[in-house]
Write a protein that holds these residues in place. Structure first.
Motif, PDB file in Angstrom:
ATOM      1  N   MET A  53      52.379  82.556  19.907  1.00 24.56           N
ATOM      2  CA  MET A  53      52.827  82.340  18.530  1.00 24.56           C
ATOM      3  C   MET A  53      52.827  80.746  18.299  1.00 24.56           C
ATOM      4  N   ASN A  81      46.793  82.442  15.844  1.00 28.69           N
ATOM      5  CA  ASN A  81      47.666  83.445  15.741  1.00 28.69           C
ATOM      6  C   ASN A  81      48.628  83.222  14.620  1.00 28.69           C
ATOM      7  N   ILE A  82      48.992  81.842  14.429  1.00 27.38           N
ATOM      8  CA  ILE A  82      49.955  81.555  13.217  1.00 27.38           C
ATOM      9  C   ILE A  82      49.452  81.759  11.971  1.00 27.38           C
ATOM     10  N   ALA A 122      49.322  85.859  11.516  1.00 27.71           N
ATOM     11  CA  ALA A 122      50.624  86.093  11.253  1.00 27.71           C
ATOM     12  C   ALA A 122      51.013  85.768   9.743  1.00 27.71           C
ATOM     13  N   VAL A 146      56.347  90.574  14.502  1.00 25.31           N
ATOM     14  CA  VAL A 146      55.574  89.417  14.848  1.00 25.31           C
ATOM     15  C   VAL A 146      56.321  89.236  16.440  1.00 25.31           C
ATOM     16  N   PRO A 162      57.484  81.046  18.514  1.00 29.77           N
ATOM     17  CA  PRO A 162      56.801  80.947  17.211  1.00 29.77           C
ATOM     18  C   PRO A 162      57.398  79.801  16.474  1.00 29.77           C
ATOM     19  N   LEU A 173      57.124  80.481  10.861  1.00 30.50           N
ATOM     20  CA  LEU A 173      57.497  81.894  11.131  1.00 30.50           C
ATOM     21  C   LEU A 173      58.686  82.455  11.335  1.00 30.50           C
ATOM     22  N   VAL A 218      60.496  88.241  13.164  1.00 28.22           N
ATOM     23  CA  VAL A 218      59.879  87.742  14.222  1.00 28.22           C
ATOM     24  C   VAL A 218      60.751  87.789  15.522  1.00 28.22           C
TER      25      VAL A 218
END
Length: 409
Positions: free
Chosen positions: A237, A242-243, A246, A268, A273, A277, A288
């Motif tokens: 993350m 991917n960020i 998400a 997530v 992260p 996020l 998350v």
């Protein structure tokens, strides 16, 4: 054949993220062919604790802590006219280790895992060089730059894309063989670096279907306490695609799902992260979770895997893992690249937010259909996606065919 030198930008242990999963299995397969010497980096103490496992599979190894600050790497990159990715992974200790290994051992092949590591191959090496680029990094940075505003960051991304493209062409011309993870990535690279004198081929990813078996692991209890359907997105993350995926799932897709299914939750799961996020965790059905020791219980406790990637390079391990765990997967066309499964049977491909949300809702409201898709996904993995099949060509890749030294940059 003689010894093999394996160069990787991250220690191939533990196999808990996409690049490390591939490098882990490649290294283990190479060790079955002959003595392997490994030069690699680690990022933190969690990775360093796997040094013993690295030692067990290596004839010799050099494990270096990568601690060069990004501003320093940036200044070095600009001062030398190189890509930042190369400067960030340039370390004198690893250069010294490579020279020592080549001087003391009969190394007939060097396996370069990731383009950042090709800089360590000496210009006078007379053996066979195999460069496993996995995917086309230069295209990824160009896509970042095209999507963002014209800013200092955009300028850096365009520069990185341009210089990495030049480096990829150099590697392809100088290596006996350059490997990509899918036919689509191989075709893309050919279109960007042609003409080159070295061969470009495909070597896909696999998965251990016995390890990722829904019958062999219990669901994560904390996940079972959440509202259903439980939708999961997994991955590294701190990786920009991917960020973005998400955030897309949280801000645009989940609200539409919750209009039809108010108890739906999105989870997530993955290391590092960013604050953007974590700030959304606990709101409107979003959690998350960050880094977990084992992703399998989280997949086992989920109802649907969601992979809404806008920028996707290569084969997504997160998709293979979810499919192997018999989860129905809703994903974008890009996220399905390199996975020769059937849309509508083995997974559900949708690209716009409304269609993605509708697919998730339909699966949640039709448990029998969700079960059918998940079972078909598992069956496809068992029949088509083993690591043994993926790496069957590795002996010939590093064999005693025509050899070519890697030319200087």
């Amino acid at each position: 054949m003689g010894d093999i030198l394996f160069l990787s930008h991250r220690i191939p242990f533990p196999p808990d993220r996409g690049d490390k999963i591939r490098s882990h299995h490649v290294l283990k397969a190479l060790a079955q062919l002959g003595p392997v010497h490994v030069g690699t980096f680690y990022d933190d103490a969690r990775d360093q604790q796997w040094e013993r496992q690295l030692a067990q599979v290596s004839a010799t190894y050099c494990l270096v802590r990568r601690r060069k600050p990004l501003p320093i790497a940036g200044l070095q990159a600009i001062g030398s006219g190189r890509a930042l990715s190369l400067a960030a992974f340039d370390d004198r200790r690893l250069h010294s280790y490579v020279r020592q290994v080549l001087a003391r051992h009969d190394v007939t092949a060097i396996y370069v895992f990731s383009g950042q590591m090709a800089q360590y191959v000496p210009t006078d090496f007379g053996g066979r060089v195999v460069a496993d680029l996995v995917d086309v990094d230069s295209a990824k940075f160009e896509a970042y730059a095209a999507r963002g505003p014209r800013s200092a960051r955009g300028w850096l991304e365009r520069r990185e894309g341009r210089l990495l493209r030049r480096e990829e062409a150099r590697i392809c011309s100088a290596s006996a063989l350059t490997l990509l993870i899918s036919d689509a990535e191989a075709d893309l690279l050919r279109s960007r670096v042609a003409p080159v004198s070295g061969a470009i081929a495909t070597m896909g990813n696999g998965i251990d279907a016995f390890e990722f078996d829904p019958g062999g692991v219990d669901p994560e209890p904390r996940l079972l306490e959440q509202g259903s359907p439980r939708i999961v997105f997994t991955g590294q993350m701190d990786y920009a695609p991917n960020i973005e995926a998400a955030m897309r799932a949280i801000d645009r897709i989940l609200p539409m799902v919750r209009e039809a299914l108010p108890s739906a939750t999105l989870h997530v799961v993955g290391r590092n992260p960013p604050q953007a996020l974590t700030a959304r965790s606990g709101r409107e059905g979003v959690t998350v979770w960050g880094r977990v020791d084992d992703i399998r219980p989280w997949l086992a406790g989920s109802d649907i895997a969601l992979v809404p990637l806008d920028i996707a390079r290569g084969v997504q391990n997160k998709v293979l893992e979810a499919m192997s765990m018999a989860l129905p997967v809703v994903l974008t066309k890009g996220a399905a690249t390199g996975i020769d499964a059937v849309d509508g049977r083995d997974f559900i491909i949708r690209d716009d937010d409304v269609s993605i949300a509708k697919a998730v809702i339909d699966l949640a409201q039709s448990p029998d259909e969700a079960r059918r898709v998940g079972n078909c996904a598992r069956d496809w993995i068992v029949r088509n996606a083993s690591w043994e099949a993926a790496l069957a060509g590795l002996p010939s890749h590093v064999g005693t065919n025509a050899r070519r030294p890697l030319d200087a940059a």
